[in-house]
Design a protein around this motif. Structure first.
Motif, short mmCIF file in Angstrom:
data_model
loop_
_atom_site.label_atom_id
_atom_site.label_comp_id
_atom_site.label_asym_id
_atom_site.label_seq_id
_atom_site.Cartn_x
_atom_site.Cartn_y
_atom_site.Cartn_z
N VAL A 118 74.97 68.20 37.09
CA VAL A 118 74.53 67.29 36.02
C VAL A 118 74.78 67.91 34.65
CG1 VAL A 118 72.47 66.23 35.00
CG2 VAL A 118 72.78 66.21 37.48
N ALA A 119 75.36 67.14 33.72
CA ALA A 119 75.60 67.67 32.37
C ALA A 119 75.64 66.55 31.35
CB ALA A 119 76.91 68.45 32.34
N MET A 120 75.34 66.94 30.11
CA MET A 120 75.33 65.99 28.99
C MET A 120 76.14 66.55 27.83
SD MET A 120 72.04 64.54 26.83
CE MET A 120 71.35 63.53 28.14
N MET A 121 76.74 65.66 27.05
CA MET A 121 77.46 66.01 25.84
C MET A 121 76.97 65.09 24.71
SD MET A 121 81.24 66.12 27.60
CE MET A 121 82.07 66.51 26.06
N LYS A 122 77.37 65.43 23.48
CA LYS A 122 77.00 64.59 22.33
C LYS A 122 78.16 64.52 21.36
CE LYS A 122 73.99 62.49 19.49
NZ LYS A 122 74.84 62.24 18.31
N ILE A 123 78.54 63.31 20.99
CA ILE A 123 79.59 63.12 19.98
C ILE A 123 79.06 63.62 18.64
CG2 ILE A 123 80.95 61.41 18.72
CD1 ILE A 123 80.99 59.72 21.27
N ILE A 124 79.89 64.44 17.95
CA ILE A 124 79.49 64.98 16.65
C ILE A 124 80.27 64.36 15.50
CG2 ILE A 124 78.63 67.15 17.58
CD1 ILE A 124 81.30 68.44 16.90
N THR A 125 81.23 63.51 15.81
CA THR A 125 81.94 62.75 14.77
C THR A 125 81.10 61.52 14.45
OG1 THR A 125 84.05 63.46 15.71
CG2 THR A 125 84.10 61.58 14.20
N SER A 126 80.89 61.25 13.17
CA SER A 126 80.04 60.12 12.80
C SER A 126 80.69 58.81 13.23
CB SER A 126 79.78 60.11 11.28
OG SER A 126 81.01 59.98 10.58
N GLY A 127 79.85 57.87 13.64
CA GLY A 127 80.36 56.58 14.06
C GLY A 127 79.38 55.87 14.97
N ASN A 128 79.66 54.61 15.24
CA ASN A 128 78.87 53.80 16.16
C ASN A 128 79.77 53.53 17.36
OD1 ASN A 128 76.55 52.47 16.93
ND2 ASN A 128 77.22 50.52 16.07
N TRP A 129 79.44 54.06 18.51
CA TRP A 129 80.39 54.14 19.62
C TRP A 129 80.07 53.14 20.73
CZ3 TRP A 129 84.17 56.89 17.84
CH2 TRP A 129 83.90 57.89 16.89
N PRO A 130 81.12 52.65 21.40
CA PRO A 130 80.88 51.81 22.58
C PRO A 130 80.05 52.58 23.60
CG PRO A 130 83.22 51.81 21.97
CD PRO A 130 82.56 52.88 21.14
N PHE A 131 79.12 51.91 24.25
CA PHE A 131 78.30 52.58 25.24
C PHE A 131 77.99 51.62 26.37
CE2 PHE A 131 75.29 50.45 22.53
CZ PHE A 131 74.22 50.11 23.34
N VAL A 132 77.58 52.20 27.50
CA VAL A 132 77.29 51.41 28.68
C VAL A 132 75.82 51.53 29.04
CG1 VAL A 132 77.78 53.26 30.32
CG2 VAL A 132 78.15 50.88 31.01
N GLU A 133 75.27 50.50 29.67
CA GLU A 133 73.89 50.54 30.11
C GLU A 133 73.76 51.42 31.34
OE1 GLU A 133 70.53 47.42 31.91
OE2 GLU A 133 72.50 46.68 31.25
N MET A 134 72.71 52.23 31.37
CA MET A 134 72.43 53.05 32.54
C MET A 134 71.65 52.23 33.56
SD MET A 134 71.32 56.61 30.66
CE MET A 134 70.80 57.42 32.18
N GLY A 135 72.05 52.35 34.83
CA GLY A 135 71.30 51.72 35.90
C GLY A 135 70.35 52.72 36.53
N TRP A 136 69.98 52.48 37.79
CA TRP A 136 69.09 53.36 38.54
C TRP A 136 69.70 53.65 39.91
CZ3 TRP A 136 67.26 50.11 34.87
CH2 TRP A 136 66.24 50.58 34.04
N SER A 137 69.98 54.92 40.17
CA SER A 137 70.55 55.26 41.47
C SER A 137 69.53 55.09 42.59
CB SER A 137 71.09 56.69 41.46
OG SER A 137 70.15 57.61 40.94
#
Length: 569
Positions: A118-137
């Motif tokens: 499991v890992a997470m990242m974060k965009i550091i360039t300013s902007g409003n980015w396309p994103f997807v809804e998280m479901g539930w496994s």
């Protein structure tokens, strides 16, 4: 109730092809296609390609992998084995936008290395980015449809590849769930969506079986969301946890046991379609070849050449000059090669016998693949077995020669306008023909090497078995070397599970002007045949098994161009 509805859809779908009068039922057959298309439309824009990035030199410094953006401010979920906390990455969106991101937390337990991945990242360039809804496994069900949107590394395309499958195990012994959406290197960290387009898992690894693909449950990210925002590697599970909550749609999600055997359901649809196929037998380089050929009936334009008998199209690199065509059990006739297209790997054959049926190809048709084609269900009929079922994975793409070009085994460095050999592989064509370190290559088959990219560009235009003439200078002496290029050694790790799928890859699998990918599990010898959508409309010719995830087909528009050139010009 939902299973009953799905069975009814398939029943009516099959009935339509068995009875032309079933017009009302036909209107009910697009439910599965609609389900897939809707999921892709919601999820595609947030499915990203990622690689480590040197911000000073502005070059890639890690392998490519995949990920999904899950918030407008740029939080990204991926696999722990793909990233390092604090490291900088470049992110590519399907719409062409680029940005930088930084690695945050990753969970790689010391007691069970590479788990839970499991890992997470974060965009550091300013902007409003396309994103997807998280479901539930925690809400997924066995036999629930699912969609993969990620970036196989060998395809090296700017846009992702779509694959369709279903859940086979909701939680295995390693803490993953499993799906039939095939994956391979480059797909790591890529997104697995439910049919509503919600993120339910991230790709982790695969096994030898194409049906065994292990997914990281998205609930891990929900549970450890706060901890993952800290840039560190957790070797034990973080103490700080978040409330996972429950899926409000849990009771409404559908599962279909029929997804385990779609080939049987679509068998009656494919049966009349396979009448357009036959076997083509020949010899290529002393090796007997047996490949599928497709009977065609070109129309739509006035043909200047009107060959009698029947026309057959197939895969050129598997068809020699002396051809026999198996027109029925035990009956073979001679075939004549009347045209080839090396960039498409297509060959057009003629036999004197007039065969019934054949694929009607309108040569005036200008249809091409679009975004709305992604996820379309396809049928690849086979002569002696049930069809292979797949979906359209990509739009049309150019696929430069990478694996199928001729292999020399020498490496050069440019300096002061000279291409100097700096390394020669043992037992390679270069080594066997005595190319030496320090040789200065001036031209290949008369084409001069003027800049660094010329060397690879020229070599990539030759196929294995072709001869190339090298002019070189060795310590002031001009020499000429005739070298027959060989097949490239396998570049991938042969021990990786992704390299062990049944049937393997086609020998000629790239260097195409225009192809599209789909996720049919064809064997190399099953190429050369037609592929249709689930309404029986011709989509193209299967031309190569490219990798574990991908079969390539020459699309209708490109097939039409080849036939127009062969029959009209």
């Amino acid at each position: 109730m939902m299973q009953s509805k799905f069975r009814s859809v398939l029943f009516f779908f099959i009935l339509f092809f068995l009875s032309e009068s079933s017009k009302a039922q036909h209107r009910n057959t697009g439910e599965l296609d609609k389900m897939i298309h809707a999921g892709i439309k919601r999820a595609y824009s947030a499915s990203v390609k990622v690689m480590g990035w040197d911000t000073i030199r502005k070059v890639q410094n890690s392998s490519q992998f995949s990920a999904a953006v899950v918030s407008p401010d740029g939080y990204i979920l991926t696999a722990a084995h793909a990233i390092q906390p604090g490291r900088t990455y470049k992110v590519w969106f399907p719409d062409g936008r680029e940005c930088l991101a930084v690695g945050l937390g990753r969970i790689d337990l010391s007691a069970t290395p590479t788990q839970p991945d499991v890992a997470m990242m974060k965009i550091i360039t300013s902007g409003n980015w396309p994103f997807v809804e998280m479901g539930w496994s925690s809400a997924i069900r066995k036999d629930e449809p699912c969609i993969s949107i990620s970036y196989p590394e060998t395809l090296a395309q700017p846009l992702p590849s779509v694959r369709f499958g279903h859940i086979t195990d909701t939680l295995n012994e390693w803490g993953f769930f499993q799906s039939t959406c095939a994956m391979e290197p480059g797909d790591s960290g890529g997104a697995l969506y439910d049919y509503k387009g919600r993120l339910i898992g991230l790709h982790s690894r695969c096994d030898k079986s194409e049906d065994v693909n292990m997914e990281i449950p998205v609930d891990y990210y929900r549970e450890y969301w706060t901890a993952l925002k800290t840039a560190k590697t957790y070797t034990t599970l973080p103490e700080v946890t978040d409330d996972i909550k429950t899926d409000p749609l849990r009771e409404k999600l559908q599962s279909f046991s029929e997804l385990n055997d779609l080939a049987t359901y679509f068998g009656p649809v494919a049966k009349p379609l396979r009448e357009s196929e036959l076997y083509v037998l020949s010899d290529v380089g002393g090796v007997p070849q047996k490949i599928i050929g497709t009977i065609i009936a070109p129309g739509g334009l006035q043909l200047r050449k009107t060959p009698g008998g029947s026309l057959i199209i197939s895969k050129s690199s598997c068809v020699g000059e002396h051809v026999m065509v198996n027109i029925s059990n035990g009956v073979r006739v001679e075939g004549k090669v009347i045209a080839r297209s090396e960039p498409d790997d297509l060959v057009l054959l003629q036999i004197s016998q007039k065969l019934k049926g054949g694929v009607n190809i309108d040569l005036s048709n200008q249809d091409s693949l679009t975004f709305n084609s992604l996820g379309t269900i396809l049928l690849s009929p086979l002569i002696d077995s049930l069809p292979r079922i797949s979906v359209v994975s990509t739009m049309g793409m150019n696929l430069a020669p990478k694996f199928s070009s001729g292999y020399l085994g020498a490496y050069v460095t440019f300096s002061e306008g000279k291409a100097t050999v700096t390394r020669v592989q043992l037992n390679s064509p270069a080594g066997r023909n005595s190319l030496r370190i320090g040789d200065e290559i001036s031209s290949i088959n008369g084409e001069q090497l003027l800049k660094p990219e010329d060397f690879q560009r020229i070599l990539q235009s030759y196929r294995p078995g072709q001869e190339a003439l090298f002019r070189l200078n060795r310590k002031g002496k001009e020499l000429v070397k005739k070298i027959i290029l060989a097949t490239k050694p396998a570049s991938a790790d042969p021990n990786h599970p992704a390299e062990k799928f049944s049937g393997g890859k086609s020998a000629r699998r790239d260097g195409f002007i225009k192809v599209f990918a789909h996720d049919a599990r064809l064997r190399p010898e099953e190429c050369g045949g037609p592929v249709f959508n689930n309404l029986g409309q011709f989509y193209g010719i299967n031309i190569a098994r490219y990798s574990r995830t991908t079969t390539l087909a020459v699309p209708l528009l490109q097939v039409s161009k080849f036939l127009r050139s062969a029959l009209i010009n």
